[in-house]
Design a protein around this motif. Sequence first.
Motif, mmCIF file in Angstrom:
data_model
loop_
_atom_site.group_PDB
_atom_site.id
_atom_site.type_symbol
_atom_site.label_atom_id
_atom_site.label_comp_id
_atom_site.label_asym_id
_atom_site.label_seq_id
_atom_site.Cartn_x
_atom_site.Cartn_y
_atom_site.Cartn_z
ATOM 1 N N SER A 1 10.651 -6.758 -5.136
ATOM 2 C CA SER A 1 10.050 -5.896 -4.116
ATOM 3 C C SER A 1 10.801 -6.067 -2.789
ATOM 4 O O SER A 1 11.541 -7.045 -2.631
ATOM 5 C CB SER A 1 8.584 -6.284 -3.928
ATOM 6 N N GLN B 1 -9.311 -1.894 -7.900
ATOM 7 C CA GLN B 1 -8.283 -2.613 -8.698
ATOM 8 C C GLN B 1 -8.681 -2.678 -10.174
ATOM 9 O O GLN B 1 -7.846 -2.672 -11.060
ATOM 10 C CB GLN B 1 -8.075 -4.034 -8.190
ATOM 11 N N GLY B 2 -9.988 -2.759 -10.358
ATOM 12 C CA GLY B 2 -10.499 -2.840 -11.734
ATOM 13 C C GLY B 2 -10.181 -1.578 -12.510
ATOM 14 O O GLY B 2 -10.172 -1.588 -13.737
ATOM 15 N N TYR C 1 6.708 0.680 -11.761
ATOM 16 C CA TYR C 1 6.403 1.748 -12.719
ATOM 17 C C TYR C 1 7.201 2.993 -12.367
ATOM 18 O O TYR C 1 7.329 3.350 -11.192
ATOM 19 C CB TYR C 1 4.902 2.054 -12.704
ATOM 20 N N ASP D 1 -10.118 -6.033 -19.462
ATOM 21 C CA ASP D 1 -10.248 -4.569 -19.420
ATOM 22 C C ASP D 1 -8.916 -3.901 -19.750
ATOM 23 O O ASP D 1 -8.857 -2.907 -20.470
ATOM 24 C CB ASP D 1 -10.694 -4.111 -18.022
ATOM 25 N N ALA D 2 -7.859 -4.496 -19.184
ATOM 26 C CA ALA D 2 -6.546 -3.897 -19.378
ATOM 27 C C ALA D 2 -6.124 -3.946 -20.850
ATOM 28 O O ALA D 2 -5.520 -3.009 -21.360
ATOM 29 C CB ALA D 2 -5.523 -4.641 -18.518
ATOM 30 N N TYR E 1 -5.251 -1.085 -12.832
ATOM 31 C CA TYR E 1 -4.384 -1.654 -13.871
ATOM 32 C C TYR E 1 -4.699 -1.098 -15.263
ATOM 33 O O TYR E 1 -3.773 -0.722 -15.988
ATOM 34 C CB TYR E 1 -4.396 -3.185 -13.801
ATOM 35 N N GLU F 1 1.281 -9.956 -12.625
ATOM 36 C CA GLU F 1 1.233 -8.704 -11.879
ATOM 37 C C GLU F 1 -0.002 -8.657 -10.969
ATOM 38 O O GLU F 1 0.066 -8.241 -9.803
ATOM 39 C CB GLU F 1 1.190 -7.555 -12.901
ATOM 40 N N MET F 2 -1.128 -9.129 -11.535
ATOM 41 C CA MET F 2 -2.359 -9.061 -10.755
ATOM 42 C C MET F 2 -2.368 -10.102 -9.632
ATOM 43 O O MET F 2 -2.872 -9.864 -8.546
ATOM 44 C CB MET F 2 -3.570 -9.214 -11.679
ATOM 45 N N SER G 1 -1.519 1.573 -5.103
ATOM 46 C CA SER G 1 -2.867 1.661 -4.530
ATOM 47 C C SER G 1 -2.769 1.936 -3.016
ATOM 48 O O SER G 1 -3.542 2.723 -2.474
ATOM 49 C CB SER G 1 -3.671 0.406 -4.853
ATOM 50 N N LYS G 2 -1.797 1.292 -2.358
ATOM 51 C CA LYS G 2 -1.633 1.508 -0.912
ATOM 52 C C LYS G 2 -1.158 2.931 -0.629
ATOM 53 O O LYS G 2 -1.591 3.582 0.319
ATOM 54 C CB LYS G 2 -0.601 0.508 -0.341
ATOM 55 N N HIS H 1 5.295 -0.611 -7.440
ATOM 56 C CA HIS H 1 4.502 -1.593 -8.190
ATOM 57 C C HIS H 1 3.025 -1.292 -7.983
ATOM 58 O O HIS H 1 2.662 -0.419 -7.169
ATOM 59 C CB HIS H 1 4.867 -3.021 -7.807
ATOM 60 N N GLY H 2 2.152 -2.025 -8.682
ATOM 61 C CA GLY H 2 0.720 -1.732 -8.698
ATOM 62 C C GLY H 2 0.110 -1.678 -7.298
ATOM 63 O O GLY H 2 -0.573 -0.718 -6.934
ATOM 64 N N TRP H 3 0.374 -2.728 -6.487
ATOM 65 C CA TRP H 3 -0.203 -2.787 -5.138
ATOM 66 C C TRP H 3 0.320 -1.609 -4.309
ATOM 67 O O TRP H 3 -0.418 -0.960 -3.582
ATOM 68 C CB TRP H 3 0.173 -4.120 -4.481
ATOM 69 N N HIS I 1 -0.493 -8.738 -6.856
ATOM 70 C CA HIS I 1 -1.313 -7.770 -6.125
ATOM 71 C C HIS I 1 -2.160 -8.490 -5.063
ATOM 72 O O HIS I 1 -2.191 -8.087 -3.899
ATOM 73 C CB HIS I 1 -2.221 -7.023 -7.113
ATOM 74 N N HIS J 1 -10.152 -8.385 -15.363
ATOM 75 C CA HIS J 1 -9.275 -7.210 -15.348
ATOM 76 C C HIS J 1 -8.293 -7.241 -16.510
ATOM 77 O O HIS J 1 -7.975 -6.217 -17.097
ATOM 78 C CB HIS J 1 -8.511 -7.145 -14.026
ATOM 79 N N MET K 1 -0.007 -9.807 -2.172
ATOM 80 C CA MET K 1 0.446 -8.779 -1.235
ATOM 81 C C MET K 1 -0.707 -8.301 -0.352
ATOM 82 O O MET K 1 -0.536 -8.024 0.835
ATOM 83 C CB MET K 1 1.071 -7.620 -1.996
ATOM 84 N N PHE L 1 -10.330 -8.006 -5.000
ATOM 85 C CA PHE L 1 -9.727 -7.701 -6.308
ATOM 86 C C PHE L 1 -10.713 -7.894 -7.463
ATOM 87 O O PHE L 1 -10.753 -7.127 -8.407
ATOM 88 C CB PHE L 1 -8.491 -8.587 -6.512
ATOM 89 N N LEU M 1 -2.989 2.139 -15.356
ATOM 90 C CA LEU M 1 -1.531 2.010 -15.509
ATOM 91 C C LEU M 1 -1.166 1.708 -16.968
ATOM 92 O O LEU M 1 -0.248 2.314 -17.518
ATOM 93 C CB LEU M 1 -1.017 0.877 -14.597
#
Lengths: 111, 900
Positions: free
Chosen positions: A69, A46-47, A78, B68-69, A50, B28-29, A31-32, A26-28, B32, B65, B35, B59, A53
């Motif tokens: 998760s 983060q900006g 993804y 932007d997305a 996504y 989804e964000m 990045s990790k 997943h997204g997080w 993020h 975001h 987490m 974030f 993606l």
Amino acid sequence: MATKADLLQGTLDLLILKTLTLEPLHGWGISKRIQQMSRNVLEVNQGSLYPALYRLEDRGLIKAAWGVSPEGRRAKFYTLTAAGRKAAGEEEAAWQLFTTAVNHVLKSATA
Amino acid sequence: MEFFLSRWVRRLRVLREHRRVEREMGEEMRLHVAMEADELMRERGLSSEEAHRQAMIAFGGVERHIADARVSRGLGVLDRMRFSWLDVKIGLRMLAKYPGLSLVSVIGMSVAIAIGAGGFAAIDALMDPSVPLDDGERVVSLQNNIEGRDNPQRHALHDFAVWRTELKSIADLAAFAIDGRNVVTPSGIEVIEVAEMTASGFRVARVSPLLGRTLLDDDERAGAPPVVVLGYDEWQRRFHADPSVIGSTVRMGTTVHTVVGVMPEGFRFPVNQRYWVPLRLNALNFPRGGGPEIYVFGRLADDVTIEGAQAELTTLGRRMAAEYPDTHELLRPVVLPYTYAFTGVHSPTMGWVLRGFQLALGLLLVVVAVNVAVLVYARTAARTSEIVVRSALGAARTRIVAQLFAEAVVLSAIAAAIGLGIAAFALARTQAFLEAASNNWVPFWMQLSLSPSAMLYTTGLVLVAGVIVGVFPALQVTGRGLQASLQQISTRGSQMQLGPVWTALIVAQVALAVAALPFAGYIAGNSLKRSMQQPNYAANEIVQGWVSLEGDEALQEADSATRHAIETRVVSGTRELLRRIETEPMVSAVAYTSAFPGAEEGARIEVDTSGARHYVRTTLSDTDMFAVLGVPLLAGRAFTPADTLPNANTVIVDRVFAEQILGGGNVLGRRIRTVERNATGGADDAGPWLEIVGVVREFGRQPDFDPANAKMYLPTALRYAFSTGLTIRLDNAAAAASFGQRLRELAAAVDPGLRMHQVSTAADAERESQQSLLAIAIAVAAITGSVLLLSAAGIYAMMSFTVVRRRREIGIRTALGAQPRRILSGIFARASAQLGAGVAGGLLLAIAIDRAMGVGPLSGRGVLLIPGVVALVLIIGLLAALGPARRGLAVSPMETLREE
């Protein structure tokens, strides 16, 4: 020397694709994983993550599906598509070519 | 390419499901952030609240975001263009905020859309080339067009014979003629339009009979037993759906026919018929180019196109023109889609003209929309500061234009809903009127309704109107640079510039109003006036109808002995019919005529003393016609039988004739004569001088707005005519209402071949013409009213806009000590110049229209309308300038200067 580096423009797509060759994330997680694999040098904004993606999804290089998760949260995973796998290989080759070329320049400049 | 397509398919899917996609992006964000917070709590031992706060900071804004997305999903442009429910709500709020503007715009646009959509649907119905039959688009009509004329030559029996044997590109060539016959039905005798059709017509239609058989080629043979095929409705009505109807007999006029088949429900071929008998006309009995009118049709042979068939027919046509130049030199045979022969689309050129007209109807809305755009422009301009501030805060130009477009679409969509309602109503009424009035000549496939293409056209009109009304003003307002606009707001208040375009618009608007309104007002006024007129005779007690002989037309070209026999049969039959009618219990009197009240023919006459020529209306009638109608003589005497003798040369005129044509006074003994324009261009052909022996009160309504309404009546003896009008006076209205059926029976009893057509009471006929006049008056008044309203509003908006723009100048001049009167006269000078230019242009246009039409307000009393409209336009224009100018003067000079 800086401990963390900004991502070079255009490299984020390659890093995402490469990260996903191992397993769906997943997204997080992506990045990790990039942060870990770069030994904490690269930190994904983060900006940028996504939009990158969605851009890759829009180009058909990755696809997304909702799942759960390991922490038990509902998350969007993804996966690389066949086109994405091919693109990852090509972009990696291009990157290698590029870095080798840059290294040659640097070495010959210092010699 | 495939990649490109699949990408757009994905984008469209995202667009369609944008709410879900946005929700998922948000989810989804947020996951993020959660987490990240979990990790901070785990690794740094932060409290849940602090961890969440830090994760959020790291974030950044979720909403930003997401925005932007969205762009990265390729939805940026679509996003900015897309309307939201909010835009619609803003649009509705704007309508409510400016009720006057909304009302004027909606009225104007709904009338324009009603005309556009209604006209489009009507022309669509005329132009629909497919007849609802199996492979209907391959069924074609063949006809001889006459070079340089609008109507085809249908006396084509000889041509049909040649085409039938020679044409290879048409399989199963067929022909039919329509003739009215007296048919005995359960409700008495009816005159029914029977299709006399070749057996091949049924093969072309490809519809199997429900019972029995259709016509056979052998039925066409002279001497074959007379047969008839019945329509489903007639079988139900007359024979109560009796399955053993085959072999029964039906008397139709002079002949008894044996029923050989029943067609299935809905079969009304070839136009709108319920009875089919064989066409037994032999071309050899008629001269070339003579005989009755027939319609020729057929089915294109396999693999032949309509162009291919036309090529073959053209070759054949050339050969016939060479062989028979006397009759065929000017004939141009054509192959058309089947339906076109019945809807007046006689040539491809005609089709293009109709299509062009169809599109041109939409131009009316464009004109109206431009007017509305001017109104909206003034409103949009007043909102400049709002728009500029929004732009400064980051709203994209496309977004602002899209919102103004949405507002305009809301406006035009409301107008479209109303307009479509009006159009649907008018179409339904027209269809009902045509079906009632046309005696089954409305083709069975024609349905006047808002077709899908008319709806699509209307949608297009709405969008075009939206672009004109919303986008153009919006582009103009948002077009300037942001910095310049901001500067302008801060220094001068929100002021827009009106260039020469707007001045031209004011002038054009005024010119259009001055030119068009008097004519529209004249037509509407005259129609309304005439629809209000009383019949002025005993219409309630009168039954009228036409008598003629079946198959008469077919014998027009017969030899003189046959013709004489027929004429004698018609005249003696009619005389006997008149005698029998007179002996009926409730009948008080009967007379024959060439035209019923209100439907007199036009004639050109000359007056003895002045030699001046006038257009009047005239009727040839029985000597006691006025007594039968209950119309009193005002002077002189009624006709006597002696007046019908040759060389009697007497005439009776009505009061309008005596006053308008002869200037009133004693007109008895004055002489008039008819003068007809010579067809070859020579001197006029004048009739004998006729002496006026009587004056009657005017009566009967005139069914149109033709100004010629003076009438004269000529006496005649009963003699042969293709059809003769009968006017029957009964004792009371109830007797008149029920006499029609008896009249048909009496006619059939005298001679089974004598038919009574269009039987009705005079009151009903008057009411019908009254209704159509009223419909014309309402339609023209609605259009005129909406044009006037829009013109007035447009002139007002533009004039006050000009003045508002000069408010600052007015303030400064007042501050500098200028006299208010001088300032006002300065403003009015400009307003007057614009209005004056418009009025002058409009008058020139009006005169041009008047010349072109030949009939109009300039040639009659309606000339008063022109100064009226000019005065109206001037008053509106000057009032429009006065209001804002006074407001400008009322503002204190200090206040105006402070705005600087």
